[in-house]
Design a protein around this motif. Sequence first.
Motif, PDB file in Angstrom:
ATOM      1  N   GLU A 224       0.891  -1.154   0.332  1.00 42.97           N
ATOM      2  CA  GLU A 224       0.062   0.249   0.364  1.00 42.97           C
ATOM      3  C   GLU A 224       0.814   1.126  -0.485  1.00 42.97           C
ATOM      4  O   GLU A 224       0.590   2.417  -0.924  1.00 42.97           O
ATOM      5  N   ALA A 225       2.254   1.405   0.741  1.00 43.67           N
ATOM      6  CA  ALA A 225       2.796   2.130   0.634  1.00 43.67           C
ATOM      7  C   ALA A 225       3.350   2.245  -0.482  1.00 43.67           C
ATOM      8  O   ALA A 225       3.264   4.093  -0.473  1.00 43.67           O
ATOM      9  N   GLY A 226       3.786   1.087  -1.187  1.00 36.86           N
ATOM     10  CA  GLY A 226       3.935   1.836  -2.413  1.00 36.86           C
ATOM     11  C   GLY A 226       3.031   2.110  -3.129  1.00 36.86           C
ATOM     12  O   GLY A 226       3.758   3.044  -4.589  1.00 36.86           O
ATOM     13  N   SER A 227       1.991   1.938  -3.331  1.00 34.18           N
ATOM     14  CA  SER A 227       1.140   2.047  -4.972  1.00 34.18           C
ATOM     15  C   SER A 227       0.682   3.430  -4.437  1.00 34.18           C
ATOM     16  O   SER A 227       0.219   4.183  -4.934  1.00 34.18           O
ATOM     17  N   GLY A 228       0.484   3.379  -2.555  1.00 32.37           N
ATOM     18  CA  GLY A 228      -0.146   5.200  -2.656  1.00 32.37           C
ATOM     19  C   GLY A 228      -1.464   5.171  -2.384  1.00 32.37           C
ATOM     20  O   GLY A 228      -2.328   6.171  -2.478  1.00 32.37           O
ATOM     21  N   ALA A 229      -2.220   3.559  -2.639  1.00 29.84           N
ATOM     22  CA  ALA A 229      -3.701   3.568  -2.414  1.00 29.84           C
ATOM     23  C   ALA A 229      -4.143   3.159  -1.113  1.00 29.84           C
ATOM     24  O   ALA A 229      -3.398   1.773  -0.792  1.00 29.84           O
ATOM     25  N   TYR A 230      -4.559   3.772  -0.404  1.00 31.82           N
ATOM     26  CA  TYR A 230      -4.874   3.306   0.889  1.00 31.82           C
ATOM     27  C   TYR A 230      -6.533   2.463   0.887  1.00 31.82           C
ATOM     28  O   TYR A 230      -6.815   2.823   2.087  1.00 31.82           O
ATOM     29  N   VAL A 231      -6.902   1.244   0.261  1.00 33.09           N
ATOM     30  CA  VAL A 231      -8.361   1.152   0.495  1.00 33.09           C
ATOM     31  C   VAL A 231      -8.388  -0.279   1.727  1.00 33.09           C
ATOM     32  O   VAL A 231      -7.230  -1.161   1.866  1.00 33.09           O
ATOM     33  N   ARG A 276      -9.014  10.525   6.077  1.00 35.50           N
ATOM     34  CA  ARG A 276      -8.331   9.374   5.678  1.00 35.50           C
ATOM     35  C   ARG A 276      -9.032   8.169   6.522  1.00 35.50           C
ATOM     36  O   ARG A 276      -8.757   7.315   6.983  1.00 35.50           O
ATOM     37  N   GLY A 277     -10.106   8.370   7.685  1.00 32.72           N
ATOM     38  CA  GLY A 277     -10.676   7.410   8.720  1.00 32.72           C
ATOM     39  C   GLY A 277     -11.337   6.113   7.269  1.00 32.72           C
ATOM     40  O   GLY A 277     -11.399   5.280   8.027  1.00 32.72           O
ATOM     41  N   PRO A 278     -11.598   6.888   6.517  1.00 32.85           N
ATOM     42  CA  PRO A 278     -12.358   4.731   5.938  1.00 32.85           C
ATOM     43  C   PRO A 278     -11.831   4.589   4.770  1.00 32.85           C
ATOM     44  O   PRO A 278     -11.639   3.486   4.932  1.00 32.85           O
ATOM     45  N   GLY A 279     -10.195   5.195   4.654  1.00 32.32           N
ATOM     46  CA  GLY A 279      -8.773   4.496   3.901  1.00 32.32           C
ATOM     47  C   GLY A 279      -8.641   3.412   5.467  1.00 32.32           C
ATOM     48  O   GLY A 279      -9.154   3.336   6.320  1.00 32.32           O
ATOM     49  N   SER A 280      -7.026   2.660   4.811  1.00 32.27           N
ATOM     50  CA  SER A 280      -6.490   1.714   5.825  1.00 32.27           C
ATOM     51  C   SER A 280      -5.564   1.704   6.317  1.00 32.27           C
ATOM     52  O   SER A 280      -5.263   3.312   6.555  1.00 32.27           O
ATOM     53  N   TRP A 281      -4.955   1.971   7.740  1.00 28.38           N
ATOM     54  CA  TRP A 281      -4.128   2.424   9.056  1.00 28.38           C
ATOM     55  C   TRP A 281      -2.804   2.146   7.874  1.00 28.38           C
ATOM     56  O   TRP A 281      -2.341   3.900   8.514  1.00 28.38           O
ATOM     57  N   ALA A 282      -2.441   1.659   7.082  1.00 30.97           N
ATOM     58  CA  ALA A 282      -0.569   2.285   5.924  1.00 30.97           C
ATOM     59  C   ALA A 282      -1.589   3.461   5.840  1.00 30.97           C
ATOM     60  O   ALA A 282      -0.297   4.326   5.714  1.00 30.97           O
ATOM     61  N   GLY A 283      -2.425   4.693   5.422  1.00 31.15           N
ATOM     62  CA  GLY A 283      -2.716   5.594   5.364  1.00 31.15           C
ATOM     63  C   GLY A 283      -2.068   7.055   6.276  1.00 31.15           C
ATOM     64  O   GLY A 283      -1.263   7.776   6.035  1.00 31.15           O
ATOM     65  N   LEU A 284      -1.344   6.441   7.230  1.00 33.97           N
ATOM     66  CA  LEU A 284      -0.718   6.827   8.073  1.00 33.97           C
ATOM     67  C   LEU A 284       0.243   7.358   8.107  1.00 33.97           C
ATOM     68  O   LEU A 284       1.384   8.574   8.309  1.00 33.97           O
ATOM     69  N   VAL A 285       0.947   6.832   6.995  1.00 33.53           N
ATOM     70  CA  VAL A 285       2.292   7.004   6.425  1.00 33.53           C
ATOM     71  C   VAL A 285       2.415   7.983   5.447  1.00 33.53           C
ATOM     72  O   VAL A 285       3.549   8.677   5.448  1.00 33.53           O
ATOM     73  N   GLU A 286       1.545   8.728   4.668  1.00 34.90           N
ATOM     74  CA  GLU A 286       1.674  10.041   3.999  1.00 34.90           C
ATOM     75  C   GLU A 286       1.131  11.036   5.193  1.00 34.90           C
ATOM     76  O   GLU A 286       1.905  12.231   5.176  1.00 34.90           O
ATOM     77  N   VAL A 287       0.434  10.903   6.368  1.00 34.17           N
ATOM     78  CA  VAL A 287       0.929  11.549   7.206  1.00 34.17           C
ATOM     79  C   VAL A 287       1.722  12.075   7.519  1.00 34.17           C
ATOM     80  O   VAL A 287       1.805  13.100   7.789  1.00 34.17           O
ATOM     81  N   ILE A 288       2.711  10.881   8.206  1.00 36.19           N
ATOM     82  CA  ILE A 288       4.067  11.256   8.393  1.00 36.19           C
ATOM     83  C   ILE A 288       4.956  12.232   7.428  1.00 36.19           C
ATOM     84  O   ILE A 288       5.860  12.669   7.892  1.00 36.19           O
ATOM     85  N   ALA A 289       4.804  11.240   6.094  1.00 36.29           N
ATOM     86  CA  ALA A 289       5.382  12.208   5.389  1.00 36.29           C
ATOM     87  C   ALA A 289       5.697  13.550   4.978  1.00 36.29           C
ATOM     88  O   ALA A 289       6.509  14.462   4.861  1.00 36.29           O
ATOM     89  N   ALA A 290       4.220  14.200   5.532  1.00 43.85           N
ATOM     90  CA  ALA A 290       3.560  15.216   4.959  1.00 43.85           C
ATOM     91  C   ALA A 290       4.413  16.244   5.881  1.00 43.85           C
ATOM     92  O   ALA A 290       4.451  17.366   6.200  1.00 43.85           O
TER      93      ALA A 290
END
Length: 292
Positions: A224-231, A276-290
Amino acid sequence: MTQAHTTTTSTSTPVTVLGLGDMGRSLARAFVAAGHPTTVWNRSPGKGEDVVALGAVRAVSAEEAVRASGLVVVCLVDYDASDAVLEPLAGALEGRVLVNLTSDTPARSRQAAAWAAKHSLAYLDGAIMVPVDVVGTDQGLVLHSGDRAAYETYAPVLRALGEQAPFLGEDHGQAAAHDMAMLDCLVHAFALARAEGIEPASLAPYLTSITGILPPIVEYTAEEAGSGAYVADGANLGMMAASVDHILHTAKGHRLDVSQLAGLKSLTDRAIAQGRGPGSWAGLVEVIAADR
């Protein structure tokens, strides 16, 4: 005072599941797969078609669902939600065993147990320690605490949710306490466990069991972190953020150092604010990167 129960077998025991979110549906699927006649109900319509297609029966009301089975399992987002559903059902629950697998703090578990005792209901509190796709497998781990007689009656049925279904004692808060400790950071986990009266050595086997399911989670997160799709496939970020909040409140209640947890809570709060609530937990990667 709860009622005495005779031990049941795991064959064709009727079960009701209240709550058809991702985890509730996984519970219902596991009961159906194990051969138990399963009645389901959800607060809002439009969920659970998959489990009905597998053979579950949809009740038109929560009371109808409860009266269909001797074992009633509830799994909702938190105890505010489960309290709201269960409060009007005290009469219908009489003579049945209620198992609450909703995630919340040990304090809320004990409050729910006090409500059940007030109404003379047989009550077990539980904690699901695995993702939705592991429920119902040999690696499934669901912790239980509370009414010992109720547990002994329905333990064979509850093992449909996972071969590991230990009973942690008659303190209804123990399942939630183990849940909070095991989801906490490793060293902090043992501090929280000790504060809840859990011997650190008794927690270790359950932590070891949990680490066994981490490799596929790591692979999934990497993809997910590689694709950027956090489903979300099962528990979404919003549900996991609620767990962080529960752990933080439990730790604060024992006056433990919560600096690490507060940092994680800040991340999940920002993720929720970003939608990002409805997406996956891995979406935190984007929050940290920001934050770079």
